[in-house]
Design a protein around this motif. Sequence first.
Motif, PDB file in Angstrom:
ATOM      1  N   ALA A 158      -1.156  19.070  21.502  1.00 27.70           N
ATOM      2  CA  ALA A 158      -1.875  19.491  22.698  1.00 27.70           C
ATOM      3  C   ALA A 158      -1.821  18.382  23.733  1.00 27.70           C
ATOM      4  O   ALA A 158      -1.862  17.192  23.402  1.00 27.70           O
ATOM      5  N   ALA A 159      -1.687  18.778  24.988  1.00 29.61           N
ATOM      6  CA  ALA A 159      -1.600  17.791  26.062  1.00 29.61           C
ATOM      7  C   ALA A 159      -2.877  16.964  26.088  1.00 29.61           C
ATOM      8  O   ALA A 159      -3.969  17.476  26.351  1.00 29.61           O
ATOM      9  N   ALA A 160      -2.732  15.682  25.780  1.00 28.25           N
ATOM     10  CA  ALA A 160      -3.899  14.801  25.751  1.00 28.25           C
ATOM     11  C   ALA A 160      -4.280  14.380  27.167  1.00 28.25           C
ATOM     12  O   ALA A 160      -3.475  14.458  28.098  1.00 28.25           O
ATOM     13  N   VAL A 161      -5.524  13.955  27.322  1.00 25.71           N
ATOM     14  CA  VAL A 161      -5.988  13.432  28.601  1.00 25.71           C
ATOM     15  C   VAL A 161      -5.622  11.947  28.646  1.00 25.71           C
ATOM     16  O   VAL A 161      -6.096  11.164  27.825  1.00 25.71           O
ATOM     17  N   HIS A 162      -4.765  11.581  29.566  1.00 29.16           N
ATOM     18  CA  HIS A 162      -4.297  10.198  29.652  1.00 29.16           C
ATOM     19  C   HIS A 162      -5.004   9.480  30.797  1.00 29.16           C
ATOM     20  O   HIS A 162      -5.166  10.027  31.888  1.00 29.16           O
ATOM     21  N   PHE A 163      -5.389   8.243  30.531  1.00 26.77           N
ATOM     22  CA  PHE A 163      -5.984   7.389  31.551  1.00 26.77           C
ATOM     23  C   PHE A 163      -5.016   6.253  31.873  1.00 26.77           C
ATOM     24  O   PHE A 163      -4.340   5.728  30.986  1.00 26.77           O
ATOM     25  N   ASN A 164      -4.944   5.869  33.137  1.00 28.04           N
ATOM     26  CA  ASN A 164      -4.119   4.744  33.566  1.00 28.04           C
ATOM     27  C   ASN A 164      -4.947   3.476  33.598  1.00 28.04           C
ATOM     28  O   ASN A 164      -6.153   3.510  33.921  1.00 28.04           O
ATOM     29  N   LEU A 165      -4.334   2.353  33.273  1.00 28.66           N
ATOM     30  CA  LEU A 165      -5.002   1.061  33.417  1.00 28.66           C
ATOM     31  C   LEU A 165      -4.893   0.594  34.859  1.00 28.66           C
ATOM     32  O   LEU A 165      -3.802   0.582  35.434  1.00 28.66           O
ATOM     33  N   LEU A 166      -6.033   0.213  35.434  1.00 27.51           N
ATOM     34  CA  LEU A 166      -6.090  -0.259  36.809  1.00 27.51           C
ATOM     35  C   LEU A 166      -6.847  -1.560  36.876  1.00 27.51           C
ATOM     36  O   LEU A 166      -7.638  -1.885  35.981  1.00 27.51           O
ATOM     37  N   SER A 167      -6.611  -2.308  37.924  1.00 31.05           N
ATOM     38  CA  SER A 167      -7.466  -3.459  38.186  1.00 31.05           C
ATOM     39  C   SER A 167      -8.772  -2.947  38.774  1.00 31.05           C
ATOM     40  O   SER A 167      -8.870  -1.771  39.153  1.00 31.05           O
ATOM     41  N   ARG A 168      -9.787  -3.802  38.882  1.00 32.42           N
ATOM     42  CA  ARG A 168     -11.051  -3.364  39.456  1.00 32.42           C
ATOM     43  C   ARG A 168     -10.902  -3.016  40.936  1.00 32.42           C
ATOM     44  O   ARG A 168     -11.766  -2.349  41.506  1.00 32.42           O
ATOM     45  N   GLN A 169      -9.811  -3.471  41.549  1.00 34.47           N
ATOM     46  CA  GLN A 169      -9.538  -3.129  42.944  1.00 34.47           C
ATOM     47  C   GLN A 169      -8.764  -1.819  43.070  1.00 34.47           C
ATOM     48  O   GLN A 169      -8.413  -1.403  44.174  1.00 34.47           O
ATOM     49  N   GLY A 170      -8.464  -1.175  41.930  1.00 33.90           N
ATOM     50  CA  GLY A 170      -7.778   0.109  41.951  1.00 33.90           C
ATOM     51  C   GLY A 170      -6.269   0.012  41.943  1.00 33.90           C
ATOM     52  O   GLY A 170      -5.580   1.011  42.181  1.00 33.90           O
ATOM     53  N   GLU A 171      -5.704  -1.159  41.651  1.00 36.01           N
ATOM     54  CA  GLU A 171      -4.259  -1.314  41.608  1.00 36.01           C
ATOM     55  C   GLU A 171      -3.740  -0.983  40.208  1.00 36.01           C
ATOM     56  O   GLU A 171      -4.369  -1.317  39.209  1.00 36.01           O
ATOM     57  N   ARG A 172      -2.580  -0.313  40.143  1.00 32.64           N
ATOM     58  CA  ARG A 172      -1.939  -0.088  38.862  1.00 32.64           C
ATOM     59  C   ARG A 172      -1.490  -1.427  38.291  1.00 32.64           C
ATOM     60  O   ARG A 172      -1.212  -2.368  39.021  1.00 32.64           O
ATOM     61  N   VAL A 173      -1.389  -1.491  36.957  1.00 33.43           N
ATOM     62  CA  VAL A 173      -0.944  -2.716  36.302  1.00 33.43           C
ATOM     63  C   VAL A 173       0.206  -2.383  35.360  1.00 33.43           C
ATOM     64  O   VAL A 173       0.422  -1.224  35.003  1.00 33.43           O
ATOM     65  N   LYS A 174       0.981  -3.378  34.976  1.00 29.03           N
ATOM     66  CA  LYS A 174       2.072  -3.186  34.042  1.00 29.03           C
ATOM     67  C   LYS A 174       2.035  -4.289  32.994  1.00 29.03           C
ATOM     68  O   LYS A 174       1.414  -5.333  33.184  1.00 29.03           O
ATOM     69  N   GLN A 175       2.708  -4.047  31.882  1.00 29.03           N
ATOM     70  CA  GLN A 175       2.760  -5.012  30.792  1.00 29.03           C
ATOM     71  C   GLN A 175       3.954  -5.928  30.953  1.00 29.03           C
ATOM     72  O   GLN A 175       5.019  -5.520  31.420  1.00 29.03           O
ATOM     73  N   GLN A 176       3.751  -7.176  30.540  1.00 28.93           N
ATOM     74  CA  GLN A 176       4.846  -8.121  30.435  1.00 28.93           C
ATOM     75  C   GLN A 176       4.682  -8.887  29.135  1.00 28.93           C
ATOM     76  O   GLN A 176       3.564  -9.110  28.664  1.00 28.93           O
ATOM     77  N   TYR A 177       5.796  -9.297  28.523  1.00 26.82           N
ATOM     78  CA  TYR A 177       5.757 -10.111  27.318  1.00 26.82           C
ATOM     79  C   TYR A 177       5.825 -11.581  27.717  1.00 26.82           C
ATOM     80  O   TYR A 177       6.659 -11.966  28.537  1.00 26.82           O
ATOM     81  N   VAL A 178       4.935 -12.364  27.140  1.00 27.25           N
ATOM     82  CA  VAL A 178       4.915 -13.797  27.415  1.00 27.25           C
ATOM     83  C   VAL A 178       5.041 -14.559  26.109  1.00 27.25           C
ATOM     84  O   VAL A 178       4.770 -14.037  25.025  1.00 27.25           O
ATOM     85  N   SER A 179       5.445 -15.780  26.202  1.00 31.38           N
ATOM     86  CA  SER A 179       5.599 -16.635  25.028  1.00 31.38           C
ATOM     87  C   SER A 179       4.240 -16.996  24.452  1.00 31.38           C
ATOM     88  O   SER A 179       3.316 -17.348  25.196  1.00 31.38           O
ATOM     89  N   ALA A 180       4.114 -16.900  23.118  1.00 33.54           N
ATOM     90  CA  ALA A 180       2.862 -17.294  22.474  1.00 33.54           C
ATOM     91  C   ALA A 180       2.676 -18.808  22.546  1.00 33.54           C
ATOM     92  O   ALA A 180       1.555 -19.303  22.495  1.00 33.54           O
ATOM     93  N   VAL A 181       3.787 -19.556  22.662  1.00 33.16           N
ATOM     94  CA  VAL A 181       3.724 -21.022  22.762  1.00 33.16           C
ATOM     95  C   VAL A 181       3.415 -21.441  24.186  1.00 33.16           C
ATOM     96  O   VAL A 181       2.597 -22.332  24.419  1.00 33.16           O
ATOM     97  N   ASN A 182       4.061 -20.783  25.153  1.00 35.79           N
ATOM     98  CA  ASN A 182       3.859 -21.085  26.560  1.00 35.79           C
ATOM     99  C   ASN A 182       3.518 -19.797  27.299  1.00 35.79           C
ATOM    100  O   ASN A 182       4.404 -19.100  27.787  1.00 35.79           O
ATOM    101  N   PRO A 183       2.221 -19.428  27.372  1.00 36.96           N
ATOM    102  CA  PRO A 183       1.826 -18.146  27.972  1.00 36.96           C
ATOM    103  C   PRO A 183       2.275 -17.955  29.413  1.00 36.96           C
ATOM    104  O   PRO A 183       2.293 -16.837  29.903  1.00 36.96           O
ATOM    105  N   LYS A 184       2.632 -19.034  30.104  1.00 31.16           N
ATOM    106  CA  LYS A 184       3.070 -18.906  31.493  1.00 31.16           C
ATOM    107  C   LYS A 184       4.524 -18.431  31.590  1.00 31.16           C
ATOM    108  O   LYS A 184       4.984 -18.052  32.659  1.00 31.16           O
ATOM    109  N   ARG A 185       5.236 -18.470  30.475  1.00 31.59           N
ATOM    110  CA  ARG A 185       6.648 -18.083  30.470  1.00 31.59           C
ATOM    111  C   ARG A 185       6.775 -16.600  30.137  1.00 31.59           C
ATOM    112  O   ARG A 185       6.433 -16.162  29.042  1.00 31.59           O
ATOM    113  N   VAL A 186       7.273 -15.829  31.086  1.00 27.92           N
ATOM    114  CA  VAL A 186       7.495 -14.399  30.898  1.00 27.92           C
ATOM    115  C   VAL A 186       8.867 -14.194  30.263  1.00 27.92           C
ATOM    116  O   VAL A 186       9.861 -14.761  30.729  1.00 27.92           O
ATOM    117  N   ILE A 187       8.907 -13.386  29.178  1.00 24.85           N
ATOM    118  CA  ILE A 187      10.158 -13.127  28.468  1.00 24.85           C
ATOM    119  C   ILE A 187      10.719 -11.786  28.939  1.00 24.85           C
ATOM    120  O   ILE A 187      10.084 -10.741  28.726  1.00 24.85           O
TER     121      ILE A 187
END
Length: 310
Positions: free
Chosen positions: A30-59
């Motif tokens: 059955a078609a589920a009800v999907h919610f989008n993740l937003l910032s508190r300002q209403g902006e859409r967000v996306k996922q990125q993978y980062v290094s567990a050793v250096n969180p500032k480094r995007v993989i």
Amino acid sequence: MATPRSIASLSLGFGLVSIPVRLYTATESAAAVHFNLLSRQGERVKQQYVSAVNPKRVIPRAELVKGYEFDTDRFVVFQPDELKALEDGASHLIDIVAFIPADAVDPIYYDKPYFLAPDKRGGKPYNLLKKAMLQSGRCALAKWAWKSKQYVVQVRAQEEGLILQQLLYAQEVRSLKDLRIEQLEPSAAELKLALQLIQQISQDTYDPTLFEDEEKKRILAAIDAKIAGEEVVAAEHPEDAGSSGQIVDLTQMLKASLEKRPTAAHKPRTSPAKGAPTVVSLRKPAAKAKRAPPSTTKTLVPASRTRMKK
């Protein structure tokens, strides 16, 4: 529900007979009800993978590989072509290996069901197998490779046709014995009352149309209320009643249940609007978000067009 569509052409091996069949999905989510993740300002967000050793480094995704951790922080890495070579190739043959009583398989082993329908020139042997299984009271066990996995499947017959049921392996099903459930013997009076209650609300058949996804209906109603700028009414949960932990007299509870008219199984539950609902203000401040642990390997960044479903 949409008409099933054939997803594969296969052969059902029955002794030396090969029955051409077509495979259909038997269920539709059955078609589920999907919610989008937003910032508190209403902006859409996306996922990125980062290094567990250096969180500032995007993989980048192109640099990701799969590894198996055989010891703490020690991995063996597999390239995509190596994983592909390990996969079991899809087989067009459903190979029957045994016939067993139709009710011999515990439903706890049931996984995904499919329909089998005869393909071209398969009508006569298909119906022969179906009728033979119905008259013998047996179903078939078979082996089948599908989508890079080897399955044990059950083929069972109904008057309308054949159903292919993927089965779980023994290692995938837990045992009730592992729970060490205390076996307590009820009194004769309690057992008699319980049997009377079972008889009172018994039905001879299961009609799935009597039930519907009430939680989904509440969510959609709350969404409509939000859109209309109205307040959201919290649902009552009858199952929460009587969970105070107080000791009750089992015999008295059974007698009270017998005196109650058995209408719950035949009538839809009452609307949450009845009674004394709890009203939640739309302006209620949101709870503060919990900080992610230092070892988190994903972060969320604003994105104007990227859509992610939760």
